[in-house]
Design a protein around this motif. Structure first.
Motif, PDB file in Angstrom:
ATOM      1  N   ARG A   8      28.908 -66.823  22.289  1.00  0.00           N
ATOM      2  CA  ARG A   8      28.641 -65.671  23.135  1.00  0.00           C
ATOM      3  C   ARG A   8      28.927 -65.999  24.596  1.00  0.00           C
ATOM      4  NH1 ARG A   8      26.430 -64.229  18.857  1.00  0.00           N
ATOM      5  NH2 ARG A   8      24.891 -62.789  18.243  1.00  0.00           N
ATOM      6  N   GLN A  15      31.702 -61.085  22.573  1.00  0.00           N
ATOM      7  CA  GLN A  15      31.582 -62.063  21.512  1.00  0.00           C
ATOM      8  C   GLN A  15      32.983 -62.524  21.143  1.00  0.00           C
ATOM      9  OE1 GLN A  15      29.347 -59.793  18.610  1.00  0.00           O
ATOM     10  NE2 GLN A  15      27.464 -60.794  19.254  1.00  0.00           N
ATOM     11  N   ILE A 102      27.751 -52.827  22.460  1.00  0.00           N
ATOM     12  CA  ILE A 102      28.703 -53.744  21.824  1.00  0.00           C
ATOM     13  C   ILE A 102      29.056 -53.289  20.414  1.00  0.00           C
ATOM     14  CG2 ILE A 102      27.017 -55.332  20.817  1.00  0.00           C
ATOM     15  CD1 ILE A 102      28.834 -57.611  21.980  1.00  0.00           C
ATOM     16  N   THR A 104      31.236 -55.310  17.435  1.00  0.00           N
ATOM     17  CA  THR A 104      31.980 -56.514  17.080  1.00  0.00           C
ATOM     18  C   THR A 104      32.498 -56.371  15.659  1.00  0.00           C
ATOM     19  OG1 THR A 104      30.594 -57.836  18.540  1.00  0.00           O
ATOM     20  CG2 THR A 104      31.894 -59.027  16.903  1.00  0.00           C
ATOM     21  N   CYS A 117      35.940 -57.457  19.891  1.00  0.00           N
ATOM     22  CA  CYS A 117      34.661 -57.063  20.470  1.00  0.00           C
ATOM     23  C   CYS A 117      34.919 -55.975  21.508  1.00  0.00           C
ATOM     24  CB  CYS A 117      33.996 -58.275  21.111  1.00  0.00           C
ATOM     25  SG  CYS A 117      32.437 -57.893  21.921  1.00  0.00           S
ATOM     26  N   SER A 119      33.042 -53.916  24.224  1.00  0.00           N
ATOM     27  CA  SER A 119      31.762 -53.994  24.934  1.00  0.00           C
ATOM     28  C   SER A 119      31.762 -53.052  26.137  1.00  0.00           C
ATOM     29  CB  SER A 119      31.496 -55.433  25.387  1.00  0.00           C
ATOM     30  OG  SER A 119      32.527 -55.883  26.233  1.00  0.00           O
TER      31      SER A 119
END
Length: 172
Positions: A8, A15, A102, A104, A117, A119
């Protein structure tokens, strides 16, 4: 760090599969959002009208990769995904994390692992993709896919920005 664990990057809320120096591909592209949307909403907007040529690109990918034991993805369906939870599938991606900040997604096979990812942090939406290859086929596969991925994400973010600008100004 175990190969399938998540590394992270806390400050950016992204991620990735592993620390950057251990990755075979890493790309992050961002957009200042004209209208707030969750990562899942942004994903839905970007996927509901796939970019021109994507159907052919996925057909080529599936046809060639199947010769090496890679499962067919079928590409993006254009379906809108709601009530998405960890463990669900968004087309060929497995959802590993989903929240208002987020999203993922991963695909893992014997040739490579891919993590994308999406975000959202302080009005900025970012798409970060990381790849770890496991063998020669994975490395060869990424030769055309890496540059193509960069263009696809860039074009998708431009289309997202245009759509969100229209929503902001009441054009849609």
């Amino acid at each position: 760090m175990p190969p399938n664990s998540l590394a992270r990057a806390a400050t950016a809320r992204i991620q990735v599969l592993a620390p950057a120096k251990e990755l075979d591909f890493l790309d992050t592209q961002s957009l200042v959002l004209p209208v707030q949307v969750t990562p899942l909403e942004a994903w839905n907007i970007m996927q509901e009208r796939p970019l021109p040529g994507m159907k052919l690109a996925f057909w080529l990918r599936d046809t060639i990769s199947a010769c090496f034991g890679v499962r067919r993805t079928g590409g993006f369906s254009g379906r809108r995904h709601t009530n998405t939870a960890v463990g669900d599938k968004l087309d060929f991606f497995l959802v590993e994390a989903v929240s208002d900040r987020i999203l993922t997604l991963t695909v893992r096979d014997r040739h490579l692992d891919v993590m994308t990812c999406v975000s959202s942090n302080s009005g900025v939406l970012s798409i970060t993709s990381s790849v770890k290859t496991h063998n020669l086929f994975g490395r060869i596969y990424m030769l055309p896919v890496g540059p193509a991925h960069n263009l696809i994400v860039k074009s998708s973010l431009k289309r997202l920005q245009k759509e969100l600008e229209q929503r902001r100004t009441g054009g849609r």
